[in-house]
Scaffold this motif. Structure first.
Motif, PDB file in Angstrom:
ATOM      1  N   CYS A  56       0.833  -1.212   0.000  1.00 48.97           N
ATOM      2  CA  CYS A  56       0.000   0.000   0.000  1.00 48.97           C
ATOM      3  C   CYS A  56       0.869   1.264   0.000  1.00 48.97           C
ATOM      4  O   CYS A  56       0.534   2.243  -0.677  1.00 48.97           O
ATOM      5  CB  CYS A  56      -0.939   0.011   1.201  1.00 48.97           C
ATOM      6  N   CYS A  59       1.690   2.336  -3.380  1.00 53.91           N
ATOM      7  CA  CYS A  59       0.568   2.368  -4.324  1.00 53.91           C
ATOM      8  C   CYS A  59       0.093   3.798  -4.574  1.00 53.91           C
ATOM      9  O   CYS A  59      -0.010   4.611  -3.646  1.00 53.91           O
ATOM     10  CB  CYS A  59      -0.575   1.534  -3.751  1.00 53.91           C
ATOM     11  N   CYS A  67      -7.077   4.256   1.358  1.00 55.23           N
ATOM     12  CA  CYS A  67      -7.066   3.740  -0.011  1.00 55.23           C
ATOM     13  C   CYS A  67      -8.164   4.463  -0.775  1.00 55.23           C
ATOM     14  O   CYS A  67      -9.350   4.317  -0.462  1.00 55.23           O
ATOM     15  CB  CYS A  67      -7.326   2.237  -0.012  1.00 55.23           C
ATOM     16  N   CYS A  85      -7.246  -6.452  -1.656  1.00 53.90           N
ATOM     17  CA  CYS A  85      -7.004  -5.177  -2.319  1.00 53.90           C
ATOM     18  C   CYS A  85      -7.960  -5.082  -3.516  1.00 53.90           C
ATOM     19  O   CYS A  85      -8.069  -6.042  -4.280  1.00 53.90           O
ATOM     20  CB  CYS A  85      -5.544  -5.130  -2.801  1.00 53.90           C
ATOM     21  N   PRO A  86      -8.623  -3.942  -3.698  1.00 53.67           N
ATOM     22  CA  PRO A  86      -9.562  -3.836  -4.830  1.00 53.67           C
ATOM     23  C   PRO A  86      -8.878  -3.967  -6.186  1.00 53.67           C
ATOM     24  O   PRO A  86      -9.533  -4.297  -7.172  1.00 53.67           O
ATOM     25  CB  PRO A  86     -10.204  -2.463  -4.643  1.00 53.67           C
ATOM     26  N   ASN A  89      -3.616  -6.137  -5.633  1.00 55.96           N
ATOM     27  CA  ASN A  89      -2.190  -5.996  -5.347  1.00 55.96           C
ATOM     28  C   ASN A  89      -1.762  -6.861  -4.163  1.00 55.96           C
ATOM     29  O   ASN A  89      -0.584  -7.113  -3.972  1.00 55.96           O
ATOM     30  CB  ASN A  89      -1.853  -4.528  -5.070  1.00 55.96           C
ATOM     31  N   TRP A  90      -2.711  -7.286  -3.381  1.00 51.65           N
ATOM     32  CA  TRP A  90      -2.479  -8.301  -2.348  1.00 51.65           C
ATOM     33  C   TRP A  90      -3.751  -9.052  -2.084  1.00 51.65           C
ATOM     34  O   TRP A  90      -4.803  -8.679  -2.504  1.00 51.65           O
ATOM     35  CB  TRP A  90      -1.891  -7.711  -1.051  1.00 51.65           C
TER      36      TRP A  90
END
Ligand code: SF4
Length: 90
Positions: A56, A59, A67, A85-86, A89-90
């Motif tokens: 994050c 990001c 976020c 993660c939307p 990414n995780w």
């Protein structure tokens, strides 16, 4: 000062910081308290939690601990065992 007041003040803006780094007092009162109330079966292991937060931090959607893709405080979202993660990414 609460989280909303912290975010409203442009001097507090940090686009690649987590709330813990921006305002440790609000973090302890508003985020850490919720994390501590989560049951062990609801939370990811600390190592995975830190890996998610590291992602994050890099990001483009992180803005002042939030976020902007989902509107969550990443320090809360990243802790959830079922959280994703939307942008995957995780
Ligand atoms: S949850 Fe995903 S989209 Fe949101 S800041 Fe973290 S890595 Fe970026």
């Amino acid at each position: 000062m609460n989280i909303m007041e912290v975010n409203a003040n442009p001097r507090n803006r940090c686009y690649r910081c987590l709330l813990e780094e921006i305002d440790p007092v609000s973090y302890e009162r508003d985020i850490r308290r919720i994390l501590d109330m989560m049951r062990p079966g609801e939370k990811v292991h600390e190592n995975l939690y830190q890996m998610r937060l590291d992602t994050c931090r890099q990001c483009e959607y992180l803005n002042n601990g939030t976020c902007t893709a989902c509107g969550c405080y990443v320090e809360l979202r990243a802790a959830g065992l079922q959280s994703r993660c939307p942008y995957k990414n995780w």
